[in-house]
Design a protein around this motif. Structure first.
Motif, short mmCIF file in Angstrom:
data_model
loop_
_atom_site.label_atom_id
_atom_site.label_comp_id
_atom_site.label_asym_id
_atom_site.label_seq_id
_atom_site.Cartn_x
_atom_site.Cartn_y
_atom_site.Cartn_z
N PRO A 65 -1.29 6.25 -8.52
CA PRO A 65 -0.59 6.23 -6.92
C PRO A 65 -0.11 4.81 -6.86
N ALA A 66 1.25 4.68 -7.34
CA ALA A 66 1.88 3.51 -7.58
C ALA A 66 2.80 3.10 -6.43
N ARG A 67 2.74 3.87 -5.48
CA ARG A 67 3.63 3.59 -4.35
C ARG A 67 2.94 3.00 -3.27
N LEU A 68 3.27 1.79 -2.82
CA LEU A 68 2.36 1.28 -1.78
C LEU A 68 3.55 0.82 -0.62
N TRP A 69 3.06 0.98 0.74
CA TRP A 69 3.71 0.36 1.83
C TRP A 69 3.05 -0.58 2.46
N GLY A 70 3.70 -1.81 2.57
CA GLY A 70 3.30 -3.02 3.20
C GLY A 70 4.05 -3.71 4.17
N GLU A 71 3.72 -4.75 4.70
CA GLU A 71 4.60 -5.60 5.81
C GLU A 71 4.58 -6.94 5.14
N LYS A 72 5.92 -7.62 5.39
CA LYS A 72 6.03 -8.71 5.10
C LYS A 72 5.40 -9.72 6.23
#
Length: 340
Positions: A65-72
């Protein structure tokens, strides 16, 4: 050769958005290298074209599950991170969007249990990211990550395992080796029961497989390296098959890259591992494989170029025209070809 030589017309509605109800009920276009004849079958009929003295070679890499969503950190800007290649326990090469806003030193937070710091900008605009976490990284990724489907697939499959082959064993790929998605355990057993050997290799699919070609002179394109392994038993069985004049049939372009990398110097195939950036296009002489199971590939892609090298560009594009006319389903969740 020119990039435009590998273009073809594809109606958007033929891009498969979900897999066939049953894996082996997808359609199969059989293309015979000698003569160019076409046959239209179902995938489960593939057993009729594989002989007992042949060997079928599969890639047993598993998609993570290589797609990650994050915040700067500091701005809250939403950041997408696609993990591609693991450098060490904590560090990955990754594709980051929007990349221009993510210089070295940027910290990205993916929730309370995972964060990462951009350490460097690599070739092709990739980022080297060092992650911080407390639990095992694989467990964290299972909780936070999602399946990295290609952009032309607009929704996640109801069953994520449909984007894994039934023989996927070793986690590490950022995309599925999709030619293998059509096999079922029952079909593999039927192939083995007739006496055909089935052996694994490993190639973790990364940027090298799906990176677009951006130069008109395709010989100037450079592939991103991907990790591969050929086990001793696999090398032995392939050598024995060659000795008795059987065929080596690769399941997919990733398997082909792995085998042709190991066999590029000729002679017997030897067990090996390492990194491959091999780029196969027309004019290439295949040293290991005799046939391939493959899906229908994107226009202007390195995958289309590889298949063109095996069967001829004009012959392949004519087969694609016929597939479009007969409404085959294209790309990752689409139908299959057998080239023998």
């Amino acid at each position: 050769m020119k990039l435009s030589d590998f273009d073809y017309f594809l109606p958007e509605e033929l891009i498969a958005q979900e897999p066939a109800p049953k894996r082996d009920e997808s359609r199969l276009l059989v293309l015979h290298k000698n003569g160019g004849e076409l046959e239209h079958r179902l995938f489960r009929n593939i057993v009729e074209y594989i002989e007992p003295r042949d060997v079928l070679v599969i890639n047993n890499s598993r998609v993570i599950p290589a797609r990650l969503w994050g915040e700067k950190e500091g701005t809250g800007t939403r950041i997408e991170v696609l993990l591609l290649t693991r450098r060490d326990e904590h560090t990955w090469e990754a594709l980051v969007r929007p990349g221009r806003r993510i210089p070295p030193g940027t910290r990205i937070n993916f929730g309370r249990e995972l964060s990462g710091t951009v350490e460097a900008i690599l070739d092709d605009g990739l980022r080297l990211i060092k992650f911080q976490y407390e639990d095992e990284f694989e467990r964290v990724l299972d909780r936070l990550g999602s399946m990295p489907l290609p952009p032309y697939i607009k929704k996640q499959p109801q069953d994520p395992e449909r984007y894994q082959t039934v023989y996927a064993r070793h986690p590490g790929s950022a995309a599925a080796p999709t030619a293998g998605l059509h096999f079922t355990p029952e079909l593999l057993k039927e192939i083995r029961d007739q006496g055909t050997s089935i052996v694994p290799v490993l190639l973790h699919v990364g940027l090298g497989t799906f990176r677009p070609v951006k130069v008109e002179d395709i010989t100037r394109h450079r592939m991103h390296a991907e990790y591969y392994e050929i086990p001793p038993d696999t090398a032995r069985v392939i050598n024995e098959t060659k000795a008795k004049r059987g065929r080596v049939i690769a399941v997919g372009t990733t398997t082909t890259r792995c085998l042709e990398t190991a066999g590029r110097h000729g002679g017997e195939l030897r067990p090996c591992s390492g990194w491959t950036d091999i780029f196969i296009y027309p004019g290439y002489t295949f040293r290991v494989i005799d046939g391939i199971v493959t899906n229908f590939h994107l226009p202007r892609s390195t995958l289309l170029m590889m298949i063109s090298a095996l069967v001829g560009r004009e012959r392949l594009l004519k087969a694609y025209e016929e597939a479009v006319r007969r409404r085959y389903r294209f790309f990752s969740f689409g139908d299959a070809m057998l080239i023998i």
